[in-house]
Design a protein around this motif. Sequence first.
Motif, PDB file in Angstrom:
ATOM      1  N   ASP A  12       0.823  -1.202   0.000  1.00 39.32           N
ATOM      2  CA  ASP A  12       0.000   0.000   0.000  1.00 39.32           C
ATOM      3  C   ASP A  12       0.864   1.262   0.000  1.00 39.32           C
ATOM      4  O   ASP A  12       0.601   2.222  -0.736  1.00 39.32           O
ATOM      5  N   LYS A  52       3.857   1.486  -1.091  1.00 40.54           N
ATOM      6  CA  LYS A  52       4.548   1.557  -2.387  1.00 40.54           C
ATOM      7  C   LYS A  52       3.631   2.094  -3.472  1.00 40.54           C
ATOM      8  O   LYS A  52       4.022   2.970  -4.261  1.00 40.54           O
ATOM      9  N   GLN A  53       2.380   1.610  -3.525  1.00 40.49           N
ATOM     10  CA  GLN A  53       1.480   2.045  -4.589  1.00 40.49           C
ATOM     11  C   GLN A  53       1.070   3.509  -4.431  1.00 40.49           C
ATOM     12  O   GLN A  53       0.688   4.162  -5.407  1.00 40.49           O
ATOM     13  N   ARG A  54       1.175   4.040  -3.195  1.00 38.71           N
ATOM     14  CA  ARG A  54       0.855   5.437  -2.950  1.00 38.71           C
ATOM     15  C   ARG A  54       2.081   6.342  -3.060  1.00 38.71           C
ATOM     16  O   ARG A  54       1.978   7.556  -2.837  1.00 38.71           O
TER      17      ARG A  54
END
Length: 500
Positions: free
Chosen positions: A382, A384-386
Amino acid sequence: MRNRSINHAGIQREAKERALHFVTRRHFLQESAMGFGALALGSLIGSCGQIAGDQVLLDSTHPLAPKRPMFPGKAKAVIYLHMAGAPSQLELFDYKPELLKLNGQDCPPSLLEGKRFAFIRGVPKMLGPQAVFKQRGQSGAWISDHLPHFASMADEVCFLKAVTTDQFNHAPAQLLVHTGGPRLGRPSMGSWVTYGLGTENQNLPGFVVLTSGGKFPDAGKSIWGSGFLPSVYQGVQCRSEGDPVLFIKDPRGMDRDLRKASIDAINKVNEQEYAEYKDPEILSRIAQYEMAYRMQISVPKVMNINDEPEYIHAMYGTEPNKACFANNVLLARKLVEKGVRFVQLFDWGWDSHGSDASLAIDIGFINKCHQVDKSITALLLDLKQRGMLEDTLVIWGGEFGRTPMQENREGKQNPFKGRDHHVDAFTIWMAGAGIKKGFSYGETDEIGYNSIHGKVTPFDVQATILRQLGFDHEKFTYQFQGRPYRLTDVQGKVIDQIIA
């Protein structure tokens, strides 16, 4: 006549109290020529402006104002996941096939002579790994099948395989990891970070603590206390069920305006006290009252996970309206996203002695692994994706390791398989904020008993965390009792080998 005598007695008492005022030590220190007494007292109890290196870190009038670090750091925030009780590295990350060959054999005398253990007495049996290991990702890191989800993140994390400590009981070891000393009275790491950086969100605390597992860590709430730092820097414990902070709601019959008027009245008294005594802790009290008022609006919103999308709940394995580790991990991401500097999670229940099924290395320990596996993996994904993993430092670990021999409590065989406390080798992993990805540093011997390469201590880990936040741990200090104190005390060395 009776009223006159009462009034006369009152006047005499007031005169005596006034006379005593001029002979008290406090009055002497306040009024002595050129204020030398008060100056000396200030050097003992701390001053309003603390300086570390070239940085003025404490302005008592705005103690949580955002501050720049000593130099540009990779990390803006920290999430520290502490598994209270000390998880076994031998069942998770430190694969030792030679230990499997020794399973059930008597422990060699060389492993016992001159050593102190919490519970082992006499000659215990060796205990092989109670898990199946595989090499994961391109890095080839050994991770057991107890953490199947986390295994997919092998190329995102950095393992410290040879962490050591000199404390083999839980409370002192936990204090050492988080405060830089095994005894009570020192500030926690989160307090130091908040002291150095302030908070980016003035409506939230700079340092938040979340607990799970049904109990507090053995060291108690002192493990997130501010020690000799102003109390405004202590950790604020929040909850993942019920009110996020106790007494955050206004009492029945008190509306928002009345609460604000009450706080204003209290702080006027505090301001008068500060004008007279110049105690910086009074200013901290004022700041805490004002923060508490702002938190009444901001904290319930941030601490509400019900508004997260369904795929996030599925990813973390959360249970809304319940107290659980997965909820706390999701809250940690939300808090950091809103500007909180340091989020500390304590999960109790990792003390795998084998004294009962819940503490068995092949029963209760596996259950604990399954409770955290999905959520810690989701946290890394999470963040990383943000785009937050680049400046959020995530740390996972316990306070010490576990022995390669089976615990025989006080010389008697335990009813279940378990391992005793071990100070000479355990594993911590770190991720994000400029830490090398897919990397392992340090090595233990063929049975995981001694650290033989890349040995580090909790002081080294602390120094490295501060380095990533932009602080030189040797210059980042607070004046107390006549000398500059620091988190790492007189030890610690940055682990340069794990910095990208």
